[in-house]
Enzyme design. Structure first.
Site, PDB file in Angstrom:
ATOM      1  N   GLU A  64      14.840 -40.914  -6.026  1.00 61.39           N
ATOM      2  CA  GLU A  64      15.970 -41.667  -6.594  1.00 61.39           C
ATOM      3  C   GLU A  64      15.793 -43.173  -6.458  1.00 61.39           C
ATOM      4  OE1 GLU A  64      16.323 -38.999  -4.658  1.00 61.39           O
ATOM      5  OE2 GLU A  64      17.425 -37.541  -5.890  1.00 61.39           O
ATOM      6  N   HIS A 133      27.568 -33.197  -2.193  1.00 55.13           N
ATOM      7  CA  HIS A 133      27.453 -33.063  -3.651  1.00 55.13           C
ATOM      8  C   HIS A 133      28.810 -33.200  -4.326  1.00 55.13           C
ATOM      9  CE1 HIS A 133      23.684 -31.168  -2.385  1.00 55.13           C
ATOM     10  NE2 HIS A 133      23.240 -31.230  -3.625  1.00 55.13           N
TER      11      HIS A 133
END
Lengths: 332, 341
Positions: A64, A133
């Site tokens: 990322e 998440h």
């Protein structure tokens, strides 16, 4: 003549915006984890890889920080990258590139460059994905000068805000609440934009101003329906953009209703609600207030797994009904 | 050495010279020498102005590393990009920046490269392909990969050069960037200027491999080690890596072994290294070494060498005066340039 309007899901609306931008502008390309043949973790990019090829719909390694930085480098050298974080929680791995590089480069270089990129940020709870998440971190990013932060609540706005983001010269983070992906709504065909920085008053009312975004707009509207039967009229403002924030729409509404409540999924303390409260406290609307301001935000905890706990961690419709009723203070 | 070379015909000498001496014209070599002087004099001037209270904040000097900056940039054009580091003055001048605007930035003036908003750690010159110094160790690595991806997607015949220090080779960004560049076969040259210390921590204490270039094997790219104080060695390695990148064969990792003879920044008291170690590296100063080599090879006369040095000194003096006389930004403009619209 207005473009024909169809019912599309929120995910389909985003897909359509990406496809329109990619057809119109060869500089636009997509990067992210599993956005190619897999179609994206939430099936947003779908078959775009087949339409535009693997060069422009680029699967990245699970990197990322690197991916976000590649987007920055491409943006300052003539491209318009869209980087999809599989979950916005994973942007924590890329904070360096988002906050130190993308946001500041234009300023640090005295205006010599622009950084036209889009970070797509699937966010929010309600899917049983637990603490890493399910977060709503949009306020973190909205705190950073140089970033623009939008958060659509409908398929219509998802398409229009994303197209605006894709044409904006600066870095824009688009927060997409995961519970909205399957929600359907009317979406015009073809190209249109929703201006970044403009809220929408999605329900008119006399008694309480409710400022919300994303999934909370729908919950606020549902609460408004319930309270309407009791004669309490909520005015619901869909924030749509967190940075820049549309202060004027909120101020004018509060001057009319004299009561303010914010509803948001991020953790309550030091969140979006604090900003909304403060901007009213600092404005001419302060003198119009007939009651203390109310913030309804996420609980002071990570998002839990158990479905009942998960619901308890973020505002639900009955919470909004109860809080708004109390705030209305018997006025009908 | 001089006598031996004079005995050979110039054709014989040239055939055995490093690539850089065969590919660069005498004029280009003189320009390279001048740039090395400009960097040295710019940084000595910066140091002096700091000591006299004319500047503010901190700075990171690359004195001793000039051959690396200038050698790497030797084969580049303005269409090629670089990303630089907190120790970036050398890269900036090597890539073609104007010392006037650099000094002005250093003094925080409106006429500086960043209109006084960036300072020493953020000097950039986008027109010459310098995407900027960077205050974050490793910050430029993924950005350089992005610039290379951009070139590939736009079908450009350019390369992206990524300067970083030995300290950055332990950042995650280094590994993510090298991996992506290799997987996508992008036209990037990763240039580690190994000056042996990340602030005070030596590479022996911080890095599990002996050479940063050893890490190239993990990313399936060539890892090349050069004497970073030897202009011709650095420039030749850069040429090979740039050629490879332009052939579409992907990235290279070059490690320039070098040394900063000054401390990390203004706060450095040199407690982590010895005077003897510093002195040994001062003796390997890349500038007189390059100068002597050019004279020895007949590319330059001693008189020309002196002219080049004097011209660089005059340019730096002029830059300094320009910066001193320039206006500061208007405080009312403090939020200008945050966003484009």
């Amino acid at each position: 003549m207005d473009a024909p309007v169809r019912e599309l899901s929120f995910a389909q609306a985003i897909y359509e915006a990406l496809a329109i931008a990619m057809e119109a502008d060869p500089r636009v390309f997509l990067m992210g984890e599993d956005i190619g043949v897999y179609g994206g973790a939430f099936q947003v990019t779908g078959d775009l890889v087949h339409r535009f090829g693997a060069e422009r719909v680029r699967d990245t390694p699970i990197s990322e920080l690197g991916g976000a930085g590649v987007a920055v480098g491409a943006a300052v050298t003539g491209m318009r990258p869209v980087y999809e974080f599989q979950f916005s929680d994973f942007a924590t791995l890329a904070m360096e590139q988002i906050v130190n590089q993308a946001a500041k480069m234009r300023y640090m270089l005295g205006g010599e460059v622009s950084v036209p990129l889009v970070f797509r940020m699937p966010c929010g709870s309600g899917t049983g994905a637990a603490a890493q998440h399910s977060q709503s971190l949009e306020a973190w990013f909205a705190h950073v000068p140089g970033l623009k932060v939008v958060e659509p609540s409908t398929p219509h706005d998802a398409k229009g805000l994303l197209l605006a983001a894709l044409e904006d010269p600066d870095p824009v983070l688009v927060f997409e609440h995961k519970l909205l992906y399957k929600m359907k709504g009317p979406v015009p065909q073809g190209h249109y934009t929703i201006p970044i920085g403009e809220a929408a008053t999605v329900r008119q009312g006399r008694h309480v101003t409710v400022v919300a975004s994303a999934i909370m707009v729908h919950r606020a509207l549902e609460a408004a329906e319930t309270l309407a039967q009791e004669g309490i009229e909520l005015e619901v403002i869909d924030l749509r953009s967190l940075r820049p924030i549309d202060s004027r729409t909120i101020i004018e509404s509060v001057k009319k209703t004299t009561r303010l409540m914010s509803v948001y999924e991020g953790v309550k303390t030091l969140g979006i609600g604090a900003e909304i409260s403060a901007l009213i406290a600092e404005s001419e609307a302060f003198g119009y207030l007939d009651a203390p301001i109310v913030r309804l935000g996420g609980a002071e905890c990570p998002i839990p797994y158990n479905p009942e706990l998960e619901k308890a961690a973020v505002p639900q419709v009955p919470d909004i009904v109860e809080a708004a009723r109390a705030l209305a203070g018997g006025r009908t | 050495m001089d006598l031996m070379e004079k005995a050979m015909s110039s054709a014989e000498v040239r055939a055995n010279l490093p690539e850089a001496y065969r590919r660069l014209s005498p004029d280009q070599l003189k320009q390279a020498l001048k740039k090395m002087h400009l960097i040295r004099l710019f940084e000595e001037g910066a140091e002096d102005s700091y000591q006299r209270g004319l500047t503010y904040g901190t700075m990171h000097l690359s004195i001793g590393q000039e051959a690396s900056a200038v050698g790497i940039c030797a084969p580049l054009t303005d269409a090629d990009t670089i990303t630089s580091t907190h120790r970036g003055h050398g890269h900036c001048i090597a890539k073609g920046a104007d010392p006037k605007k650099m000094f002005a930035e250093f003094f925080g003036k409106e006429t500086g490269y960043c209109r006084g908003r960036g300072g020493s750690m953020h000097i950039a010159d986008v027109k010459t392909g310098n995407l900027g110094a960077n205050g974050i160790v490793g910050g430029g690595l993924p950005i350089a990969v992005g610039a290379a991806l951009s070139m590939k997607l736009q079908g450009k015949d350019s390369v992206s050069i990524c300067f970083f220090g030995d300290g950055a080779n332990n950042e995650g960004a280094f590994h993510e960037a090298l991996n992506m560049a290799s997987v996508w076969k992008l036209p990037v040259v990763f240039v580690c200027e190994n000056n042996q210390y990340g602030m005070s921590t030596s590479t022996e204490r911080s890095t599990a491999v002996k050479n940063v270039a050893d890490r190239a094997v993990a990313y399936s790219m060539p890892g090349v080690i050069v004497d970073g104080n030897d202009f011709a060695a650095v420039a030749s390695a850069s040429m090979a890596a740039v050629d490879r990148a332009k052939r579409g064969e992907g990235p290279t990792l070059i490690e320039c072994k070098t040394y900063r003879t000054r401390g990390h920044s203004r706060s450095d008291r040199n407690r982590y290294r010895t005077k003897e170690e510093i002195e040994a590296w001062v003796q390997r100063d890349p500038i007189p070494r390059f100068e002597q080599e050019l004279i020895g090879l007949g590319f330059l006369t001693a008189a020309e060498a002196e002219e080049i040095r004097a011209a660089a000194a005059a340019e730096i003096d002029e830059a300094y005066e320009f910066a001193k006389a320039s206006p500061s930004p208007d405080p009312a403009d403090v939020t200008r340039f945050v966003t484009t619209v």
